[in-house]
Design a protein around this motif. Structure first.
Motif, PDB file in Angstrom:
ATOM      1  N   HIS A   1       0.836  -1.208   0.000  1.00 26.55           N
ATOM      2  CA  HIS A   1       0.000   0.000   0.000  1.00 26.55           C
ATOM      3  C   HIS A   1       0.862   1.246   0.000  1.00 26.55           C
TER       4      HIS A   1
ATOM      5  N   PRO B   1      -5.441   0.335   1.397  1.00 25.17           N
ATOM      6  CA  PRO B   1      -4.541  -0.803   1.571  1.00 25.17           C
ATOM      7  C   PRO B   1      -4.935  -2.033   0.777  1.00 25.17           C
ATOM      8  N   SER B   2      -6.243  -2.240   0.546  1.00 28.36           N
ATOM      9  CA  SER B   2      -6.685  -3.420  -0.190  1.00 28.36           C
ATOM     10  C   SER B   2      -7.806  -3.050  -1.160  1.00 28.36           C
TER      11      SER B   2
ATOM     12  N   LEU C   1      -8.256   6.232   7.975  1.00 27.98           N
ATOM     13  CA  LEU C   1      -7.940   6.110   6.555  1.00 27.98           C
ATOM     14  C   LEU C   1      -8.653   7.177   5.741  1.00 27.98           C
TER      15      LEU C   1
ATOM     16  N   ASN D   1     -11.608  -5.011   7.022  1.00 27.24           N
ATOM     17  CA  ASN D   1     -11.837  -5.161   8.460  1.00 27.24           C
ATOM     18  C   ASN D   1     -13.310  -4.991   8.798  1.00 27.24           C
TER      19      ASN D   1
ATOM     20  N   THR E   1     -10.027  -1.952   3.780  1.00 27.96           N
ATOM     21  CA  THR E   1      -9.145  -2.932   4.424  1.00 27.96           C
ATOM     22  C   THR E   1      -9.734  -4.331   4.526  1.00 27.96           C
TER      23      THR E   1
END
Length: 240
Positions: free
Chosen positions: A3, A202-203, A187, A138, A136
């Motif tokens: 990332h 990040p993803s 973020l 999450n 993410t």
């Protein structure tokens, strides 16, 4: 780390690069530098991993050579010349249908994978649910940990066409559920008003850029030439 590399490389774009053909191999060195044919080190790079496009190399964790800077992308000082005000897109989250649930609450309700819970019986403010962050992956259960991200930031849109819109259209854009994502507060704030060429999550980066581009097309926004080349090249790399 990936990332970080993708976010850093997107701060600079290549001048004059259109979509690369299959013959114009992009060379990725062991140190992770993506050399397109315009790079001064291209011919001298002998040990490399080949990529069919610049976007594919960047998406693979590479970065651009330092000498390739994007002079046709706006500098922060140029961006600030256009006086942006958040109030031009309405004052906060709108309750368009008058049922006390504003667009933040509606975004939380729509994207929760379980039944949400409200602060009071009036069912106005969402306090908990189950959200999977598109940034993410999450799981987030407390709404206090969530910011509603504008996939296409309001200030970014302002400088690429929204400045000339009617106020009604700007408010529609700011509250369009297609443009709203529940994500981690930290973020969202690190992203700020940057486009995907300057910031990536990040993803799920390909999905993020694809959604960003769909919204740009839907509202007929006009990215700068370097930004548009970057988006197209990145999405081309996502196909492989």
């Amino acid at each position: 780390m990936r990332h970080f590399q993708c976010s850093l490389l997107a701060l600079v774009l290549v001048i004059g690069l259109g979509p690369l053909t299959a013959a114009e191999t992009v060379k990725k060195t062991r140190s992770g530098i993506c050399h397109p044919p315009t790079s001064s080190y291209y011919d001298r790079t002998q040990n490399f991993r080949p990529y069919d496009s610049l976007g594919e190399c960047l998406a693979g964790g590479g970065r651009l050579p330092k000498q390739l800077a994007a002079s046709d992308s706006p500098t922060p000082s140029q961006e600030n010349l256009d006086s942006y005000e958040r109030s031009a897109f309405g004052y906060g989250w709108e309750d368009a249908d008058g049922v006390c649930q504003d667009s933040r609450a509606e975004a939380l309700i729509t994207t929760s994978s379980t039944k949400v819970h409200f602060a009071t019986e009036k069912r106005c403010r969402v306090i908990s649910g189950r959200w999977v962050s598109p940034f993410t992956g999450n799981v987030i259960q407390n709404s206090r940990d969530i910011d509603i991200d504008h996939v296409v930031p309001l200030k970014w849109a302002w400088n690429r066409g929204a400045k000339g819109w009617a106020s009604v259209k700007r408010e529609e854009f700011a509250n369009d559920l297609v443009n709203l994502w529940p994500v981690e507060s930290g973020l969202n704030r690190s992203k700020g008003a940057r486009g995907p060429d300057q910031w990536l999550p990040p993803s799920a980066q390909c999905g993020y850029v694809a959604r960003f581009h769909r919204i740009v097309v839907k509202y007929q926004l006009e990215p700068h030439s370097g930004e548009l080349r970057w988006i197209r090249s990145f999405l081309e790399g996502c196909k492989s």
